[in-house]
Scaffold this motif. Sequence first.
Motif, mmCIF file in Angstrom:
data_model
loop_
_atom_site.group_PDB
_atom_site.id
_atom_site.type_symbol
_atom_site.label_atom_id
_atom_site.label_comp_id
_atom_site.label_asym_id
_atom_site.label_seq_id
_atom_site.Cartn_x
_atom_site.Cartn_y
_atom_site.Cartn_z
ATOM 1 N N GLN A 11 0.817 -1.229 0.000
ATOM 2 C CA GLN A 11 0.000 0.000 0.000
ATOM 3 C C GLN A 11 0.846 1.273 0.000
ATOM 4 N N ASN A 12 0.922 1.905 -1.142
ATOM 5 C CA ASN A 12 1.514 3.232 -1.297
ATOM 6 C C ASN A 12 0.446 4.050 -2.007
ATOM 7 N N PHE A 13 -0.205 4.909 -1.267
ATOM 8 C CA PHE A 13 -1.372 5.612 -1.807
ATOM 9 C C PHE A 13 -0.966 6.862 -2.573
ATOM 10 N N LEU A 14 -1.584 7.043 -3.710
ATOM 11 C CA LEU A 14 -1.281 8.236 -4.524
ATOM 12 C C LEU A 14 -1.827 9.476 -3.835
ATOM 13 N N GLN A 15 -0.980 10.479 -3.730
ATOM 14 C CA GLN A 15 -1.450 11.725 -3.114
ATOM 15 C C GLN A 15 -1.197 12.928 -4.020
ATOM 16 N N ASP A 16 -0.560 12.700 -5.158
ATOM 17 C CA ASP A 16 -0.245 13.813 -6.058
ATOM 18 C C ASP A 16 -1.347 13.911 -7.128
ATOM 19 N N PHE A 17 -2.133 14.968 -7.027
ATOM 20 C CA PHE A 17 -3.291 15.087 -7.918
ATOM 21 C C PHE A 17 -2.896 15.189 -9.391
ATOM 22 N N SER A 18 -1.730 15.774 -9.657
ATOM 23 C CA SER A 18 -1.344 15.906 -11.071
ATOM 24 C C SER A 18 -1.050 14.522 -11.668
ATOM 25 N N VAL A 19 -0.501 13.624 -10.855
ATOM 26 C CA VAL A 19 -0.237 12.261 -11.350
ATOM 27 C C VAL A 19 -1.559 11.521 -11.570
ATOM 28 N N ILE A 20 -2.473 11.679 -10.613
ATOM 29 C CA ILE A 20 -3.783 11.020 -10.723
ATOM 30 C C ILE A 20 -4.476 11.497 -12.011
ATOM 31 N N GLU A 21 -4.430 12.806 -12.225
ATOM 32 C CA GLU A 21 -5.062 13.415 -13.398
ATOM 33 C C GLU A 21 -4.417 12.877 -14.684
ATOM 34 N N ARG A 22 -3.095 12.732 -14.660
ATOM 35 C CA ARG A 22 -2.397 12.253 -15.872
ATOM 36 C C ARG A 22 -2.773 10.816 -16.203
ATOM 37 N N ILE A 23 -2.896 10.000 -15.160
ATOM 38 C CA ILE A 23 -3.255 8.586 -15.409
ATOM 39 C C ILE A 23 -4.662 8.520 -16.001
ATOM 40 N N VAL A 24 -5.591 9.224 -15.357
ATOM 41 C CA VAL A 24 -6.984 9.148 -15.803
ATOM 42 C C VAL A 24 -7.118 9.730 -17.212
ATOM 43 N N SER A 25 -6.467 10.864 -17.471
ATOM 44 C CA SER A 25 -6.658 11.458 -18.806
ATOM 45 C C SER A 25 -5.948 10.636 -19.887
ATOM 46 N N SER A 26 -4.903 9.891 -19.522
ATOM 47 C CA SER A 26 -4.226 9.066 -20.538
ATOM 48 C C SER A 26 -5.148 7.952 -21.058
ATOM 49 N N MET A 27 -6.222 7.646 -20.283
ATOM 50 C CA MET A 27 -7.125 6.572 -20.715
ATOM 51 C C MET A 27 -8.166 7.048 -21.727
ATOM 52 N N GLU A 172 1.996 8.217 -0.478
ATOM 53 C CA GLU A 172 2.058 8.192 0.984
ATOM 54 C C GLU A 172 1.690 6.785 1.443
ATOM 55 N N PRO A 173 2.564 6.065 2.137
ATOM 56 C CA PRO A 173 3.970 6.375 2.368
ATOM 57 C C PRO A 173 4.766 6.321 1.066
ATOM 58 N N ALA A 174 5.892 7.040 1.049
ATOM 59 C CA ALA A 174 6.720 7.088 -0.157
ATOM 60 C C ALA A 174 7.524 5.795 -0.292
ATOM 61 N N PRO A 175 7.478 5.162 -1.470
ATOM 62 C CA PRO A 175 8.340 3.981 -1.683
ATOM 63 C C PRO A 175 9.804 4.433 -1.834
ATOM 64 N N LYS A 176 10.708 3.472 -1.918
ATOM 65 C CA LYS A 176 12.130 3.855 -2.005
ATOM 66 C C LYS A 176 12.568 4.113 -3.445
ATOM 67 N N ILE A 177 11.740 3.661 -4.401
ATOM 68 C CA ILE A 177 12.180 3.689 -5.793
ATOM 69 C C ILE A 177 11.182 4.423 -6.683
ATOM 70 N N ASP A 178 11.628 4.755 -7.894
ATOM 71 C CA ASP A 178 10.746 5.402 -8.858
ATOM 72 C C ASP A 178 9.713 4.401 -9.382
ATOM 73 N N SER A 179 8.570 4.935 -9.775
ATOM 74 C CA SER A 179 7.534 4.132 -10.418
ATOM 75 C C SER A 179 7.331 4.675 -11.830
ATOM 76 N N ALA A 180 6.545 3.963 -12.622
ATOM 77 C CA ALA A 180 6.244 4.464 -13.974
ATOM 78 C C ALA A 180 4.901 3.920 -14.415
ATOM 79 N N VAL A 181 4.231 4.700 -15.249
ATOM 80 C CA VAL A 181 2.935 4.273 -15.784
ATOM 81 C C VAL A 181 3.150 3.778 -17.213
ATOM 82 N N VAL A 182 2.531 2.663 -17.518
ATOM 83 C CA VAL A 182 2.690 2.075 -18.853
ATOM 84 C C VAL A 182 1.326 1.709 -19.418
#
Length: 256
Positions: A11-27, A172-182
């Motif tokens: 469980q690493n919950f998304l808290q950055d609205f710009s990332v959430i917006e980017r994922i949803v709009s990419s669909m 939140e909580p922050a993971p130790k590594i970068d993530s990416a959307v594909v």
Amino acid sequence: MNHRARKRFGQNFLQDFSVIERIVSSMRLDADDNVVEIGPGLGALTLPLLAQLKQLHVIEIDRDLIQRLEAKELEGLHIQSADVLKVDLQTLAMGNSLRVVGNLPYNIGTPLLLRLLDIHPMLRDVHVMLQKEVVDRLDATCGNRAFGRLSVMMQSVFKIEPLFTVPPTAFEPAPKIDSAVVRLSPLENPLSADDIKALERCTRIAFASKRKTLRNNMKGYLDDQSLEAIDINPQARAETLDINAFHRLSKRLSEG
Ligand code: SAM
């Protein structure tokens, strides 16, 4: 009451609205789309997805989170309490239209991707957040350090489009590594179910020992002559073969 993130459920919950917006709009959603979200968690993606859809199906393993979602009584939201790895996703597909989305828990990323191979005819597309390292493997070409079984299998069935990288601070909580959307979309001419099975076996054998040559990994299966006959150098290592060479190798191997 605040929810305490459970590590065992990734469980690493998304808290950055710009990332959430980017994922949803990419669909590029249409209201009638048939969408399943894996691991809705506290609803960071669920609510903006539902705002654009008539219906949304979500699969969540954590009962506390399910209770919270249920308490919201959101119209059009269908909540399934289950481990997604045990769910037959085909039952959710209507024709070939299923769209899968999720900020995936790290521990189930790769097994879930491999399950998507089997149900690809039912899928329209997949938008998922994974460890960046896994997205690099999905997208790697031969000769690249990240190239391996996952690259060969997934690229034989899906078009792979890495969309963007997401830093640890987005969670939140922050993971130790970068993530990416594909984004994954089934190829127009993907392998058949039998060919996928054969390729799974072939890549398991060819990559059995990454530092060994194909001659050594294929010992007992194919000799030098058979490899040369399909234009494969027995002294090469598996990671240097391109996807077409793997398809030739897989076909030859299944011929016995
Ligand atoms: N979508 C939320 C977000 O972006 O903030 C939560 C993402 S969190 C990385 C992963 C979610 O998947 C958690 O809610 C977790 O409980 C859930 N989960 C973990 N393993 C699961 C499984 N095997 N099946 C279904 N859900 C799972």
